[in-house]
Design a protein around this motif. Sequence first.
Motif, PDB file in Angstrom:
ATOM      1  N   ASP A 157      35.964  43.748 -45.283  1.00 42.13           N
ATOM      2  CA  ASP A 157      36.381  45.136 -45.103  1.00 42.13           C
ATOM      3  C   ASP A 157      37.889  45.287 -44.894  1.00 42.13           C
ATOM      4  OD1 ASP A 157      35.554  47.872 -44.931  1.00 42.13           O
ATOM      5  OD2 ASP A 157      35.878  47.795 -42.764  1.00 42.13           O
ATOM      6  N   SER A 175      28.360  47.691 -47.754  1.00 45.08           N
ATOM      7  CA  SER A 175      28.449  47.793 -46.301  1.00 45.08           C
ATOM      8  C   SER A 175      28.035  46.484 -45.648  1.00 45.08           C
ATOM      9  CB  SER A 175      27.520  48.901 -45.806  1.00 45.08           C
ATOM     10  OG  SER A 175      26.162  48.544 -46.063  1.00 45.08           O
ATOM     11  N   ARG A 176      28.168  46.439 -44.332  1.00 40.45           N
ATOM     12  CA  ARG A 176      27.719  45.263 -43.589  1.00 40.45           C
ATOM     13  C   ARG A 176      26.238  45.021 -43.817  1.00 40.45           C
ATOM     14  NH1 ARG A 176      25.197  43.560 -39.108  1.00 40.45           N
ATOM     15  NH2 ARG A 176      26.109  41.880 -37.833  1.00 40.45           N
ATOM     16  N   ASP A 177      25.432  46.072 -43.871  1.00 41.19           N
ATOM     17  CA  ASP A 177      23.999  45.903 -44.114  1.00 41.19           C
ATOM     18  C   ASP A 177      23.742  45.244 -45.468  1.00 41.19           C
ATOM     19  OD1 ASP A 177      23.371  47.014 -41.684  1.00 41.19           O
ATOM     20  OD2 ASP A 177      22.899  49.006 -42.481  1.00 41.19           O
ATOM     21  N   GLU A 209      24.482  37.258 -35.738  1.00 43.49           N
ATOM     22  CA  GLU A 209      25.032  38.615 -35.835  1.00 43.49           C
ATOM     23  C   GLU A 209      26.547  38.592 -35.643  1.00 43.49           C
ATOM     24  OE1 GLU A 209      23.520  41.607 -36.649  1.00 43.49           O
ATOM     25  OE2 GLU A 209      21.957  40.205 -37.272  1.00 43.49           O
ATOM     26  N   SER A 210      27.013  37.761 -34.729  1.00 41.87           N
ATOM     27  CA  SER A 210      28.449  37.653 -34.505  1.00 41.87           C
ATOM     28  C   SER A 210      29.164  37.127 -35.750  1.00 41.87           C
ATOM     29  CB  SER A 210      28.721  36.729 -33.312  1.00 41.87           C
ATOM     30  OG  SER A 210      30.105  36.530 -33.150  1.00 41.87           O
ATOM     31  N   GLN A 211      28.585  36.124 -36.396  1.00 44.41           N
ATOM     32  CA  GLN A 211      29.181  35.608 -37.631  1.00 44.41           C
ATOM     33  C   GLN A 211      29.182  36.670 -38.718  1.00 44.41           C
ATOM     34  OE1 GLN A 211      26.686  32.077 -38.039  1.00 44.41           O
ATOM     35  NE2 GLN A 211      28.465  30.756 -37.692  1.00 44.41           N
ATOM     36  N   MET A 212      28.092  37.447 -38.804  1.00 48.24           N
ATOM     37  CA  MET A 212      28.052  38.508 -39.807  1.00 48.24           C
ATOM     38  C   MET A 212      29.135  39.555 -39.546  1.00 48.24           C
ATOM     39  SD  MET A 212      25.878  37.667 -42.071  1.00 48.24           S
ATOM     40  CE  MET A 212      26.457  39.093 -42.941  1.00 48.24           C
ATOM     41  N   ASP A 213      29.393  39.853 -38.268  1.00 55.82           N
ATOM     42  CA  ASP A 213      30.479  40.772 -37.939  1.00 55.82           C
ATOM     43  C   ASP A 213      31.810  40.238 -38.475  1.00 55.82           C
ATOM     44  OD1 ASP A 213      28.839  42.567 -36.600  1.00 55.82           O
ATOM     45  OD2 ASP A 213      29.249  41.717 -34.613  1.00 55.82           O
ATOM     46  N   ASP A 214      32.008  38.926 -38.324  1.00 58.31           N
ATOM     47  CA  ASP A 214      33.273  38.327 -38.757  1.00 58.31           C
ATOM     48  C   ASP A 214      33.378  38.284 -40.283  1.00 58.31           C
ATOM     49  OD1 ASP A 214      34.070  38.001 -36.141  1.00 58.31           O
ATOM     50  OD2 ASP A 214      33.370  35.936 -36.000  1.00 58.31           O
ATOM     51  N   TRP A 222      31.987  40.332 -42.319  1.00 58.41           N
ATOM     52  CA  TRP A 222      32.214  41.706 -42.759  1.00 58.41           C
ATOM     53  C   TRP A 222      33.635  42.163 -42.463  1.00 58.41           C
ATOM     54  CZ3 TRP A 222      31.261  44.957 -46.162  1.00 58.41           C
ATOM     55  CH2 TRP A 222      31.655  46.300 -46.041  1.00 58.41           C
ATOM     56  N   SER A 223      34.168  41.767 -41.325  1.00 59.90           N
ATOM     57  CA  SER A 223      35.538  42.141 -40.968  1.00 59.90           C
ATOM     58  C   SER A 223      36.521  41.667 -42.032  1.00 59.90           C
ATOM     59  CB  SER A 223      35.901  41.553 -39.604  1.00 59.90           C
ATOM     60  OG  SER A 223      37.262  41.791 -39.296  1.00 59.90           O
TER      61      SER A 223
END
Length: 300
Positions: free
Chosen positions: A197, A166-168, A186-191, A193-194
Amino acid sequence: MALAEIPLCIWRKRSQTFVFRGQTIRYWTAGQGEPLLLIHGFPSASWDWHYLWQPLAQRYRVIACDMLGFGDSAKPVNHSYSLLEQADLQQALLAQLGVEQPVHLLAHDYGDSVAQELLARHYEARIHVASCVFLNGGLFPETHRPVLMQKLLLSPLGWMIGRAFSRDGLVKSFRQIFGPQTRPTESQMDDFWSLIDSNHGPRVMHKLIGYIPERRVQRDRWVAAMQRGEVPLRVIDGEVDPISGAHMVARYRELIPNPDTVLLTDIGHYPQIEAPCEVLKHYLAFRDQQVLPPLKVACS
């Protein structure tokens, strides 16, 4: 001066596609001049190069793809992933783009292994590599120190670990391998993970991780290619990376004749994200060395 970011949503819109062995591959190209192939690492994608993309495109024809199983490219579940096939993919992309001149390589992590394979193929007259720069990666199996997630993916329960990733879990892994002052936002981590995923990527992570034992199989062939010394090489390495930091560079200096290495202080496993200006400076300096005119020697 900071380098401009290319937001992931913009990056994705600039992609093109081609079909490799029945699978759809996303790729990017920009600029003109000598071809420069950028090869990303595990478990991320070509967006890793976004800080360097525009500055490099001002001087070279930059080319990158999300390799099979990564990013926005196809991620077939019933597939045996291989570093050798990823090298085939890079050559197929060059052919798709009509690149016939010698190609320069800039690689990171998993991409280092693909670049090593291409370098070995250069000496087998299967591709013409003009130069190669490695960022943090497991160039030598004996110095590679996998993180816990990689070890779990390699275990018999890897298929289950991958599907539950998962993202975590990504955040925990990246906290370990980035520099203490250069961790992703956090924004970079979202990217990040995107991209992992995308196309149900966690389902194939346990198959992609097979690159670690594959490196051991190819080790001697790849190291022999690096030791030939006919293709200019440089290592630009974040020294505090626990996977392939200063300890890997020390081994490189032991094994490679006339080693050209740069250590980046307080930088971790992703120097192109953590310190893109430094990477750009050292990469361009390396390339400029290759085009300097020979010294004139006065003879009496």
